[in-house]
Scaffold this motif. Structure first.
Motif, PDB file in Angstrom:
ATOM      1  N   PHE A 154      -9.467   0.320  -5.357  1.00 31.67           N
ATOM      2  CA  PHE A 154      -9.896  -0.152  -4.105  1.00 31.67           C
ATOM      3  C   PHE A 154     -10.262  -1.471  -4.115  1.00 31.67           C
ATOM      4  CE2 PHE A 154     -12.754  -1.049  -0.640  1.00 31.67           C
ATOM      5  CZ  PHE A 154     -12.101  -0.263   0.666  1.00 31.67           C
ATOM      6  N   ALA A 155     -11.105  -1.935  -5.380  1.00 34.69           N
ATOM      7  CA  ALA A 155     -11.525  -3.272  -5.318  1.00 34.69           C
ATOM      8  C   ALA A 155     -10.256  -4.306  -5.560  1.00 34.69           C
ATOM      9  CB  ALA A 155     -12.578  -3.474  -6.465  1.00 34.69           C
ATOM     10  N   GLY A 156      -9.560  -3.612  -6.429  1.00 35.16           N
ATOM     11  CA  GLY A 156      -8.190  -4.720  -6.789  1.00 35.16           C
ATOM     12  C   GLY A 156      -7.336  -5.127  -5.708  1.00 35.16           C
ATOM     13  N   LEU A 157      -6.999  -3.748  -4.930  1.00 37.89           N
ATOM     14  CA  LEU A 157      -6.466  -3.720  -3.591  1.00 37.89           C
ATOM     15  C   LEU A 157      -6.966  -4.677  -2.582  1.00 37.89           C
ATOM     16  CD1 LEU A 157      -3.669  -3.001  -2.191  1.00 37.89           C
ATOM     17  CD2 LEU A 157      -4.979  -1.102  -1.294  1.00 37.89           C
ATOM     18  N   ALA A 158      -8.052  -4.542  -2.469  1.00 32.51           N
ATOM     19  CA  ALA A 158      -9.081  -5.372  -1.229  1.00 32.51           C
ATOM     20  C   ALA A 158      -8.886  -6.990  -1.768  1.00 32.51           C
ATOM     21  CB  ALA A 158     -10.316  -4.935  -1.127  1.00 32.51           C
ATOM     22  N   THR A 159      -9.040  -7.314  -2.913  1.00 30.22           N
ATOM     23  CA  THR A 159      -9.137  -8.686  -3.398  1.00 30.22           C
ATOM     24  C   THR A 159      -7.779  -9.346  -3.006  1.00 30.22           C
ATOM     25  OG1 THR A 159     -10.712  -8.314  -5.185  1.00 30.22           O
ATOM     26  CG2 THR A 159      -9.175 -10.292  -5.240  1.00 30.22           C
ATOM     27  N   VAL A 160      -6.582  -8.523  -3.420  1.00 29.54           N
ATOM     28  CA  VAL A 160      -5.333  -9.266  -3.269  1.00 29.54           C
ATOM     29  C   VAL A 160      -5.204  -9.365  -1.827  1.00 29.54           C
ATOM     30  CG1 VAL A 160      -2.661  -8.533  -3.393  1.00 29.54           C
ATOM     31  CG2 VAL A 160      -4.343  -8.363  -5.195  1.00 29.54           C
ATOM     32  N   ILE A 172      -3.366  -5.567   8.178  1.00 27.90           N
ATOM     33  CA  ILE A 172      -2.710  -5.244   7.174  1.00 27.90           C
ATOM     34  C   ILE A 172      -4.123  -4.824   6.012  1.00 27.90           C
ATOM     35  CG2 ILE A 172      -2.699  -7.650   6.064  1.00 27.90           C
ATOM     36  CD1 ILE A 172      -0.348  -6.446   4.361  1.00 27.90           C
ATOM     37  N   LEU A 173      -5.231  -5.558   6.271  1.00 27.18           N
ATOM     38  CA  LEU A 173      -6.371  -5.337   5.242  1.00 27.18           C
ATOM     39  C   LEU A 173      -6.810  -3.955   5.622  1.00 27.18           C
ATOM     40  CD1 LEU A 173      -8.533  -6.337   3.319  1.00 27.18           C
ATOM     41  CD2 LEU A 173      -9.641  -7.261   5.164  1.00 27.18           C
ATOM     42  N   ARG A 210     -17.239   3.212  -4.497  1.00 31.28           N
ATOM     43  CA  ARG A 210     -18.350   2.401  -4.821  1.00 31.28           C
ATOM     44  C   ARG A 210     -17.553   0.844  -4.870  1.00 31.28           C
ATOM     45  NH1 ARG A 210     -18.459   6.061  -9.075  1.00 31.28           N
ATOM     46  NH2 ARG A 210     -17.520   4.683 -10.342  1.00 31.28           N
ATOM     47  N   ILE A 211     -18.291   0.066  -4.194  1.00 29.66           N
ATOM     48  CA  ILE A 211     -17.733  -1.294  -3.933  1.00 29.66           C
ATOM     49  C   ILE A 211     -18.064  -2.031  -5.159  1.00 29.66           C
ATOM     50  CG2 ILE A 211     -17.970  -3.315  -2.491  1.00 29.66           C
ATOM     51  CD1 ILE A 211     -16.719  -0.901  -1.119  1.00 29.66           C
ATOM     52  N   THR A 212     -17.153  -2.516  -5.916  1.00 27.26           N
ATOM     53  CA  THR A 212     -17.451  -3.273  -7.065  1.00 27.26           C
ATOM     54  C   THR A 212     -16.496  -4.483  -7.173  1.00 27.26           C
ATOM     55  OG1 THR A 212     -15.611  -2.047  -8.244  1.00 27.26           O
ATOM     56  CG2 THR A 212     -17.839  -1.070  -8.456  1.00 27.26           C
ATOM     57  N   ARG A 213     -16.827  -5.535  -8.081  1.00 25.48           N
ATOM     58  CA  ARG A 213     -16.077  -6.458  -8.363  1.00 25.48           C
ATOM     59  C   ARG A 213     -14.632  -5.937  -8.907  1.00 25.48           C
ATOM     60  NH1 ARG A 213     -15.690  -8.244 -13.425  1.00 25.48           N
ATOM     61  NH2 ARG A 213     -17.415  -7.390 -14.978  1.00 25.48           N
ATOM     62  N   PRO A 214     -13.524  -6.603  -8.671  1.00 21.27           N
ATOM     63  CA  PRO A 214     -12.110  -6.365  -9.383  1.00 21.27           C
ATOM     64  C   PRO A 214     -12.375  -6.443 -10.840  1.00 21.27           C
ATOM     65  CG  PRO A 214     -11.853  -8.305  -8.128  1.00 21.27           C
ATOM     66  CD  PRO A 214     -13.299  -7.790  -7.730  1.00 21.27           C
ATOM     67  N   ARG A 215     -11.936  -5.429 -11.621  1.00 21.23           N
ATOM     68  CA  ARG A 215     -11.821  -5.497 -13.076  1.00 21.23           C
ATOM     69  C   ARG A 215     -10.467  -4.993 -13.619  1.00 21.23           C
ATOM     70  NH1 ARG A 215     -15.828  -1.383 -15.312  1.00 21.23           N
ATOM     71  NH2 ARG A 215     -15.040  -0.105 -13.776  1.00 21.23           N
ATOM     72  N   LEU A 216      -9.761  -5.569 -14.653  1.00 27.22           N
ATOM     73  CA  LEU A 216      -8.621  -5.381 -14.988  1.00 27.22           C
ATOM     74  C   LEU A 216      -8.755  -4.338 -16.187  1.00 27.22           C
ATOM     75  CD1 LEU A 216      -5.751  -5.886 -14.457  1.00 27.22           C
ATOM     76  CD2 LEU A 216      -5.769  -7.710 -16.146  1.00 27.22           C
ATOM     77  N   ALA A 246       0.789  -1.155  -0.106  1.00 30.25           N
ATOM     78  CA  ALA A 246       0.019   0.072  -0.058  1.00 30.25           C
ATOM     79  C   ALA A 246       0.788   1.255   0.067  1.00 30.25           C
ATOM     80  CB  ALA A 246      -0.936  -0.029   1.244  1.00 30.25           C
ATOM     81  N   GLU A 247       1.411   1.582   1.065  1.00 30.38           N
ATOM     82  CA  GLU A 247       2.318   2.749   1.143  1.00 30.38           C
ATOM     83  C   GLU A 247       3.425   3.027   0.366  1.00 30.38           C
ATOM     84  OE1 GLU A 247       3.470   3.325   5.166  1.00 30.38           O
ATOM     85  OE2 GLU A 247       1.107   3.639   5.862  1.00 30.38           O
ATOM     86  N   GLY A 248       3.984   1.693  -0.162  1.00 27.21           N
ATOM     87  CA  GLY A 248       5.172   1.935  -0.769  1.00 27.21           C
ATOM     88  C   GLY A 248       4.673   1.752  -2.485  1.00 27.21           C
ATOM     89  N   ALA A 249       4.569   0.424  -2.730  1.00 24.28           N
ATOM     90  CA  ALA A 249       4.310   0.192  -4.261  1.00 24.28           C
ATOM     91  C   ALA A 249       2.908   0.642  -4.598  1.00 24.28           C
ATOM     92  CB  ALA A 249       4.146  -1.334  -4.320  1.00 24.28           C
TER      93      ALA A 249
END
Length: 496
Positions: A71-77, A120-121, A198-204, A41-44
């Motif tokens: 937000f969605a992508g980071l939360a999933t990881v 961490i989450l 907005r809470i969404t599913r992760p999308r690439l 988070a704070e670094g990369a």
């Protein structure tokens, strides 16, 4: 406030737990989520996210949609990482401190690590929200979140000690609860700032692909920094109490680093990003130079003080309860070594935004690899020769190697990435004023030595010593032309 309360927190933990197995287990367990937080988070993530988000805000683009996808992508990881870490905790602890194997602190570290890791989450998602606020020029709520963590830990320990319950486990359980509180605070602050997640599913999406492309080298660079910490802790874990001593010394030098260096760097990155987006090269150079000037004007004297009077600082601030005079002497040695590297740690925070504002994360990664090799070779190579404080020497020298690379590497961006003539003319005067202060501090510390050893008078004696240092430095700096007090006051008002 965050650093001051953090120091109070660390002083209380040392007083209650001492430097034995319980404290060492806390250090390793708490460092685990913090290590991954800085990595993800704070670094990369934020080094890639903040410049992109700043430019979208500046250009009137869909900043909310971009932030929601991030937000969605980071939360999933993070959720996946947390599940894996809880299952693999014994192996993670072994990777962090193999010297603990077969000792009481190993089982304690595994237990504490499983309790703490979900932190961490929440704190990583909170870091993303902090990035949004910082990118829009709002810094107060993001800075207040760590204050909340430290206040909650201080109150929890005090209540546990008063009630006669286990202070260590109360401390550990409070950490993830505080992470939830920090996240909630920043979620509200982001909504009040006019942004909507907005809470969404992760999308690439193409934007997320670009974010990942920029973030991966930054993640690798962050990983290198964490490997440096890992190497140092591994070496220290083979020496009795060394993990505790180095961690306590780290907390003391982190006080000026956080108050000055990290704070200036947090403000500088979005500022440079906006100026580069607006093609304001002159403004970007001025911003970089003034940031470096204000940071070093406050950091160099701090570094000299840490090297000249480490024992009075450590003994007065940490030596109480279960913390002994032997602990103070060892911590003071590490503080003096870290003090020599303090300007380098701060300069890294000033120079890295030069690259990150341009979405260049590859070069800092390459420089970090070189610094990592230097750190590992010195820490592992010197430990059999000089003992437990080898990691402190390695960390300090590697920091200066990193600064040299960042300074030379920034030349590819031309004159805009260099400090201006005013900075060059004043930096040596700051050093001279700090040396004058150092001599006066050394003489004053010897004069006040009897009072620094008295239980009820030592705090007052240290306060007098600090006041002497401040007055002598600012007086010498004014006479030598290192700075003008009116300029420092104006800069602080603007940053506030």
């Amino acid at each position: 406030m965050s650093r001051v309360f953090g120091f109070v927190r660390d002083a209380m933990i040392l007083a209650y737990l001492g430097t034995g197995p319980m404290y060492q287990a806390y250090v390793v367990a708490f460092r685990l989520p913090n290590m991954f937080r800085r990595f993800f988070a704070e670094g990369a993530f934020n080094m890639a996210f903040i410049p992109m988000f700043s430019k979208k805000v500046e250009g009137g683009e869909d900043a909310d949609g971009f932030a929601s996808d991030a937000f969605a992508g980071l939360a999933t990881v993070l959720i996946g990482l947390t599940v894996l870490a809880l299952a693999a905790m014994p192996w993670l602890i072994y990777a962090l401190a193999s010297g603990f194997a077969g000792k009481a602190q190993f089982a304690l570290s595994v237990e504490f690590g499983r309790i703490v890791f979900p932190y961490i989450l929440f704190i990583s998602l909170a870091a993303l929200l902090s990035g949004m606020l910082n990118a829009s020029g709002r810094f107060a709520a993001a800075a207040a979140a760590p204050v909340l963590l430290n206040v909650m830990l201080i109150v929890a320990m005090a209540l546990a000690a008063y009630a006669g319950v286990d202070v260590a486990r109360t401390l550990i359980w409070t950490i993830p609860i505080a992470g939830i509180a920090q996240f909630a605070l920043l979620w509200v602050a982001v909504k009040r700032a006019g942004f909507t997640i907005r809470i969404t599913r992760p999308r690439l999406t193409p934007e997320m692909r670009n974010l990942v492309r920029v973030a991966v080298p930054a993640a690798l660079a962050g990983g290198v920094v964490q490997i440096n910490l890992l190497v140092g802790q591994q070496v220290a874990s083979y020496f009795d109490k060394a993990v505790s001593w180095l961690f306590a010394a780290d907390r003391l030098y982190q006080l000026p680093l956080g108050v000055v260096g990290i704070a200036v760097g947090v403000v500088l990155l979005p500022d440079l990003s906006r100026r580069l987006k607006a093609q304001d090269d002159s403004g970007a150079k001025t911003a970089l130079s003034r940031a470096g000037e204000i940071a070093l004007a406050l950091t160099i004297p701090s570094a000299v003080a840490l090297m000249v009077i480490p024992l009075p600082l450590v003994s007065v601030l940490f030596e109480r309860g279960a913390a002994t005079a032997q602990d103070s002497a060892a911590i003071a040695l590490a503080v003096a070594i870290y003090g020599l590297g303090l300007p380098a740690f701060v300069l890294q925070k000033i120079l890295q935004p030069v690259f990150f504002a341009r979405e260049d994360t590859k070069r800092p990664f390459q420089y970090a690899v070189v610094a990592m090799v230097v750190n590992a070779v010195l820490a592992i190579g010197l430990a059999p020769v000089i003992g437990w404080f080898a990691p402190a020497i390695a960390t300090t020298l590697a920091a200066w190697v990193m600064v040299a690379q960042l300074h030379i590497g920034a030349r590819i961006y031309g004159d805009v990435a260099r400090f201006d003539a005013r900075f060059a003319s004043r930096i040596w005067r700051m050093v001279a004023a700090s040396l004058v202060m150092g001599v006066i501090l050394w003489i004053s510390a010897n004069a006040l030595a009897p009072f620094l050893g008295m239980p009820w008078w030592r705090a007052l004696a240290l306060a007098v010593l600090v006041l002497i240092g401040m007055v002598s430095y600012f007086a010498a700096g004014q006479v030598l032309g290192a700075f003008r007090l009116a300029e420092l006051k104006a800069a602080l008002r603007r940053s506030g």
